[in-house]
Design a protein around this motif. Structure first.
Motif, PDB file in Angstrom:
ATOM      1  N   HIS A  14      -1.551  -8.798  -7.096  1.00 51.99           N
ATOM      2  CA  HIS A  14      -0.868  -8.954  -5.802  1.00 51.99           C
ATOM      3  C   HIS A  14      -0.452 -10.419  -5.608  1.00 51.99           C
ATOM      4  CE1 HIS A  14      -1.173  -4.987  -4.189  1.00 51.99           C
ATOM      5  NE2 HIS A  14      -2.449  -5.002  -3.887  1.00 51.99           N
ATOM      6  N   TYR A  58      -3.861   5.908  -5.190  1.00 51.07           N
ATOM      7  CA  TYR A  58      -3.610   4.784  -4.280  1.00 51.07           C
ATOM      8  C   TYR A  58      -2.294   4.087  -4.614  1.00 51.07           C
ATOM      9  CZ  TYR A  58      -4.548   0.729  -1.357  1.00 51.07           C
ATOM     10  OH  TYR A  58      -4.458  -0.253  -0.405  1.00 51.07           O
ATOM     11  N   HIS A  93      -6.382  -6.069  -9.933  1.00 51.11           N
ATOM     12  CA  HIS A  93      -5.541  -5.536  -8.856  1.00 51.11           C
ATOM     13  C   HIS A  93      -5.180  -6.622  -7.833  1.00 51.11           C
ATOM     14  CE1 HIS A  93      -4.360  -2.129  -6.062  1.00 51.11           C
ATOM     15  NE2 HIS A  93      -4.457  -3.143  -5.211  1.00 51.11           N
ATOM     16  N   GLU A  94      -6.196  -7.296  -7.313  1.00 50.74           N
ATOM     17  CA  GLU A  94      -5.935  -8.277  -6.252  1.00 50.74           C
ATOM     18  C   GLU A  94      -5.181  -9.495  -6.786  1.00 50.74           C
ATOM     19  OE1 GLU A  94      -6.167  -7.256  -3.367  1.00 50.74           O
ATOM     20  OE2 GLU A  94      -7.484  -5.556  -3.730  1.00 50.74           O
ATOM     21  N   GLU A 114       1.451  -1.544  -4.192  1.00 53.60           N
ATOM     22  CA  GLU A 114       0.231  -0.928  -4.730  1.00 53.60           C
ATOM     23  C   GLU A 114       0.507  -0.241  -6.065  1.00 53.60           C
ATOM     24  OE1 GLU A 114      -2.371  -1.921  -3.645  1.00 53.60           O
ATOM     25  OE2 GLU A 114      -1.856  -2.536  -1.609  1.00 53.60           O
TER      26      GLU A 114
HETATM   27 ZN   LIG Z   1      -3.689  -3.458  -3.318  1.00 56.21          ZN
END
Ligand SMILES: [Zn+2]
Length: 247
Positions: A158, A204, A154-155, A211
């Protein structure tokens, strides 16, 4: 010429790696989602992870001790999204900070109406533009278990998204991809997801397009069938973007 210097430099790093293939294999066996990789992909992942550890510093916060096992686990999962893209996709920043558990973060956010929200949030990870990736080990250690959640992926996704500016769900695409098609499919399905729950997709992802992209990338690498079931066209454009077919 530059690529020759780069190749020489990379070879030097690989030749002097602190970890053997057996060390890497032991670490990879604990990350269930890597079992789909063939032998060639696996050894490329080990090389990439070795170069990653040479390029980025991994530091503990609040007394968290960075062991070799932690470094290998983070490096392998961080490099999975860029396996067929290359380490240059993580250019322009240099450190990963790991907290023992979720941590408090003072936040100032500006929403779509221009209102500034300040407060304290508990976080399991974040990625700063041109800055560090921050992770909670309590969450990161359960990444890769094929449950659809992966804070490491996830990070780092980004980070890919931030290569062309603020994270907005629109990373730099591959030369053979149609940006309009990406925007059309992503916007349409993001709007749909804001209205409807989908099995295996974390709510989320409905927060904002950045996101949405990060959450769906977790699913792409962890439980791709869930993504195909929910949003087949996103699966298809992610195959083109990541240059991988996890199904
Ligand atoms: Zn995030």
């Amino acid at each position: 010429m530059f690529s020759m210097i780069k190749d020489w430099r990379e070879q030097h790093i690989l030749d002097n790696s602190e970890f053997t293939d057996a060390d890497w294999m032991q670490a990879a066996e604990r990350i269930v989602i890597l079992d789909r990789l063939n032998k060639d992909e696996m050894s490329r992942l080990f090389e990439l992870a070795t170069l990653f550890l040479d390029d980025k510093s991994i530091n503990g916060a609040q007394g968290f001790e960075i062991t070799d096992a932690v470094r290998k686990s983070i490096a392998l999962q961080a490099c999975l999204p860029i396996l067929n893209l290359g380490l240059e996709w993580y250019t322009g920043w240099s450190s990963v900070i790991i907290y023992p558990g979720s941590y408090k973060s003072e936040t100032t956010t500006v929403d779509e109406y221009g209102i500034v929200h300040e407060g304290t949030q508990h976080r399991s990870g974040e990625a700063w533009q041109r800055g560090p990736v921050i992770l909670s080990w309590k969450d990161a250690k359960h990444s890769g278990e094929r449950d659809g959640h992966n804070v490491v992926i996830h990070e780092f996704v980004h980070k890919l998204d931030m290569l062309n500016g603020r994270a907005n769900g629109f990373p730099p695409l591959q030369p053979d991809m149609d940006p309009e098609r990406w925007t059309t499919i992503m916007s349409r399905d993001f709007e749909d997801f804001q209205k409807h729950r989908k099995s295996g997709l974390d709510r989320y992802g409905a927060t904002n397009p950045a996101e949405f992209f990060a959450v769906l990338s977790e699913v792409f690498f962890e439980t791709p069938q869930k993504l195909v079931d929910a949003y087949p066209e996103i699966y298809e454009i992610m195959v083109k973007f990541f240059r991988q077919t996890p199904m």
